[in-house]
Design a protein around this motif. Structure first.
Motif, PDB file in Angstrom:
ATOM      1  N   ALA A 270      20.597  33.161  13.596  1.00  0.00           N
ATOM      2  CA  ALA A 270      21.739  33.271  12.690  1.00  0.00           C
ATOM      3  C   ALA A 270      21.785  32.178  11.631  1.00  0.00           C
ATOM      4  N   ILE A 271      21.281  31.010  11.925  1.00  0.00           N
ATOM      5  CA  ILE A 271      21.419  29.871  11.011  1.00  0.00           C
ATOM      6  C   ILE A 271      20.746  30.092   9.649  1.00  0.00           C
ATOM      7  N   PRO A 272      19.610  30.782   9.538  1.00  0.00           N
ATOM      8  CA  PRO A 272      19.063  31.009   8.193  1.00  0.00           C
ATOM      9  C   PRO A 272      19.998  31.779   7.257  1.00  0.00           C
ATOM     10  N   LEU A 273      20.909  32.555   7.809  1.00  0.00           N
ATOM     11  CA  LEU A 273      21.863  33.285   6.976  1.00  0.00           C
ATOM     12  C   LEU A 273      22.873  32.355   6.304  1.00  0.00           C
ATOM     13  N   VAL A 274      23.017  31.148   6.817  1.00  0.00           N
ATOM     14  CA  VAL A 274      23.955  30.192   6.248  1.00  0.00           C
ATOM     15  C   VAL A 274      23.523  29.804   4.830  1.00  0.00           C
ATOM     16  N   CYS A 275      22.224  29.834   4.556  1.00  0.00           N
ATOM     17  CA  CYS A 275      21.750  29.526   3.197  1.00  0.00           C
ATOM     18  C   CYS A 275      22.341  30.515   2.187  1.00  0.00           C
ATOM     19  N   PHE A 276      22.377  31.774   2.560  1.00  0.00           N
ATOM     20  CA  PHE A 276      22.970  32.775   1.668  1.00  0.00           C
ATOM     21  C   PHE A 276      24.472  32.550   1.516  1.00  0.00           C
ATOM     22  N   LEU A 277      25.120  32.180   2.620  1.00  0.00           N
ATOM     23  CA  LEU A 277      26.558  31.920   2.553  1.00  0.00           C
ATOM     24  C   LEU A 277      26.867  30.708   1.681  1.00  0.00           C
ATOM     25  N   ALA A 278      25.997  29.709   1.715  1.00  0.00           N
ATOM     26  CA  ALA A 278      26.217  28.507   0.904  1.00  0.00           C
ATOM     27  C   ALA A 278      26.072  28.801  -0.583  1.00  0.00           C
ATOM     28  N   ILE A 279      25.311  29.826  -0.931  1.00  0.00           N
ATOM     29  CA  ILE A 279      25.155  30.205  -2.340  1.00  0.00           C
ATOM     30  C   ILE A 279      26.228  31.196  -2.763  1.00  0.00           C
ATOM     31  N   ILE A 280      26.502  32.173  -1.909  1.00  0.00           N
ATOM     32  CA  ILE A 280      27.469  33.224  -2.250  1.00  0.00           C
ATOM     33  C   ILE A 280      28.901  32.678  -2.262  1.00  0.00           C
ATOM     34  N   GLY A 281      29.211  31.708  -1.401  1.00  0.00           N
ATOM     35  CA  GLY A 281      30.573  31.178  -1.298  1.00  0.00           C
ATOM     36  C   GLY A 281      31.101  30.594  -2.593  1.00  0.00           C
ATOM     37  N   PRO A 282      30.467  29.575  -3.151  1.00  0.00           N
ATOM     38  CA  PRO A 282      31.017  28.973  -4.377  1.00  0.00           C
ATOM     39  C   PRO A 282      30.616  29.710  -5.659  1.00  0.00           C
ATOM     40  N   ALA A 283      29.760  30.707  -5.581  1.00  0.00           N
ATOM     41  CA  ALA A 283      29.274  31.386  -6.788  1.00  0.00           C
ATOM     42  C   ALA A 283      30.388  31.974  -7.656  1.00  0.00           C
ATOM     43  N   PRO A 284      31.395  32.661  -7.118  1.00  0.00           N
ATOM     44  CA  PRO A 284      32.437  33.208  -8.001  1.00  0.00           C
ATOM     45  C   PRO A 284      33.196  32.136  -8.778  1.00  0.00           C
TER      46      PRO A 284
ATOM     47  N   ILE B 235      28.308  33.491  18.869  1.00  0.00           N
ATOM     48  CA  ILE B 235      27.444  32.962  17.808  1.00  0.00           C
ATOM     49  C   ILE B 235      27.562  33.802  16.540  1.00  0.00           C
ATOM     50  N   TRP B 236      27.588  35.115  16.692  1.00  0.00           N
ATOM     51  CA  TRP B 236      27.565  35.979  15.504  1.00  0.00           C
ATOM     52  C   TRP B 236      28.940  36.184  14.875  1.00  0.00           C
ATOM     53  N   THR B 237      30.031  35.943  15.588  1.00  0.00           N
ATOM     54  CA  THR B 237      31.364  36.139  15.029  1.00  0.00           C
ATOM     55  C   THR B 237      31.637  35.251  13.813  1.00  0.00           C
ATOM     56  N   PRO B 238      31.384  33.927  13.848  1.00  0.00           N
ATOM     57  CA  PRO B 238      31.638  33.131  12.632  1.00  0.00           C
ATOM     58  C   PRO B 238      30.755  33.547  11.453  1.00  0.00           C
ATOM     59  N   ILE B 239      29.521  33.935  11.725  1.00  0.00           N
ATOM     60  CA  ILE B 239      28.618  34.358  10.643  1.00  0.00           C
ATOM     61  C   ILE B 239      29.144  35.635   9.998  1.00  0.00           C
ATOM     62  N   LEU B 240      29.496  36.605  10.817  1.00  0.00           N
ATOM     63  CA  LEU B 240      29.962  37.889  10.275  1.00  0.00           C
ATOM     64  C   LEU B 240      31.318  37.757   9.595  1.00  0.00           C
ATOM     65  N   LEU B 241      32.204  36.938  10.139  1.00  0.00           N
ATOM     66  CA  LEU B 241      33.495  36.711   9.475  1.00  0.00           C
ATOM     67  C   LEU B 241      33.305  36.025   8.126  1.00  0.00           C
ATOM     68  N   SER B 242      32.408  35.060   8.074  1.00  0.00           N
ATOM     69  CA  SER B 242      32.133  34.379   6.801  1.00  0.00           C
ATOM     70  C   SER B 242      31.526  35.330   5.790  1.00  0.00           C
ATOM     71  N   CYS B 243      30.596  36.160   6.230  1.00  0.00           N
ATOM     72  CA  CYS B 243      30.006  37.149   5.314  1.00  0.00           C
ATOM     73  C   CYS B 243      31.071  38.111   4.804  1.00  0.00           C
ATOM     74  N   GLY B 244      31.953  38.530   5.688  1.00  0.00           N
ATOM     75  CA  GLY B 244      33.024  39.442   5.278  1.00  0.00           C
ATOM     76  C   GLY B 244      33.984  38.817   4.282  1.00  0.00           C
ATOM     77  N   LEU B 245      34.365  37.566   4.529  1.00  0.00           N
ATOM     78  CA  LEU B 245      35.287  36.887   3.618  1.00  0.00           C
ATOM     79  C   LEU B 245      34.650  36.581   2.269  1.00  0.00           C
ATOM     80  N   LEU B 246      33.395  36.178   2.274  1.00  0.00           N
ATOM     81  CA  LEU B 246      32.757  35.779   1.016  1.00  0.00           C
ATOM     82  C   LEU B 246      32.301  36.961   0.164  1.00  0.00           C
ATOM     83  N   THR B 247      32.071  38.089   0.784  1.00  0.00           N
ATOM     84  CA  THR B 247      31.645  39.244  -0.001  1.00  0.00           C
ATOM     85  C   THR B 247      32.771  40.252  -0.204  1.00  0.00           C
ATOM     86  N   TRP B 248      34.010  39.878   0.122  1.00  0.00           N
ATOM     87  CA  TRP B 248      35.146  40.781  -0.005  1.00  0.00           C
ATOM     88  C   TRP B 248      35.341  41.266  -1.433  1.00  0.00           C
ATOM     89  N   SER B 249      35.252  40.354  -2.354  1.00  0.00           N
ATOM     90  CA  SER B 249      35.471  40.760  -3.743  1.00  0.00           C
ATOM     91  C   SER B 249      34.116  40.927  -4.441  1.00  0.00           C
TER      92      SER B 249
END
Length: 165
Positions: A90-104, A151-165
């Motif tokens: 799951a940790i490699p997905l955090v790289c995408f979250l770190a880019i997608i989060g502040p991008a907007p 383990i997967w709940t925080p990753i999936l919740l973060s993906c859901g929140l960051l890609t909502w809009s």
């Protein structure tokens, strides 16, 4: 014994103490030897290597071979293996979250773009996310919550929140 050499045909122990219980139930030193060969002791090399290295230090392919698939009740070792495998997958997905989060927030083109605020909030969120993942690892290894779920709940919740809009 202080040292054990298990990778020879007959394992050898160095600085071996033989302890026995006396009538009062206390352990006392019966015999000491500098080196002793154990003829009845046998080790499987692969099982010994896996047993001596914790799951956090094993690769994904090694953990994949020892995954307890389809089991609801896990032993402590199986829970550690499943938690370590899930965490490492799951940790490699955090790289995408770190880019997608502040991008907007970075895509806004104004003169009053608050770069420091964006950076500080992003770093704080990144550190908080890893603290949550460390807590999830502890919960998964101790089987408070099933390892895959925790383990997967925080990753999936973060993906859901960051890609909502």
């Amino acid at each position: 014994m202080r040292y054990l050499f298990p990778h020879v045909i007959h394992p050898v122990g160095r600085f071996v103490d033989h302890l026995i219980r006396n009538a009062e139930g206390k352990l006392i030193l019966f015999e000491s030897s500098e080196e002793m060969t154990f003829l009845d002791m046998h080790f499987e090399p692969e099982l010994l290597r896996v047993a001596l290295s914790p799951p956090e230090q094993q690769s994904l392919s090694q953990l994949w071979q020892h995954l307890p698939l389809g089991k609801k009740q896990l032993t402590d070792k199986e829970a550690q293996v499943l938690t370590a495998f899930s965490y490492k997958a799951a940790i490699p997905l955090v790289c995408f979250l770190a880019i997608i989060g502040p991008a907007p927030f970075c895509m806004i083109f104004t003169r009053r773009l608050r770069v420091f605020l964006i950076n500080s909030v992003s770093i704080f969120t990144f550190v908080a996310f890893f603290m949550i993942m460390d807590a999830a690892t502890v919960l998964g290894e101790n089987q408070v919550v099933y390892p895959l779920t925790v383990i997967w709940t925080p990753i999936l919740l973060s993906c859901g929140l960051l890609t909502w809009s």
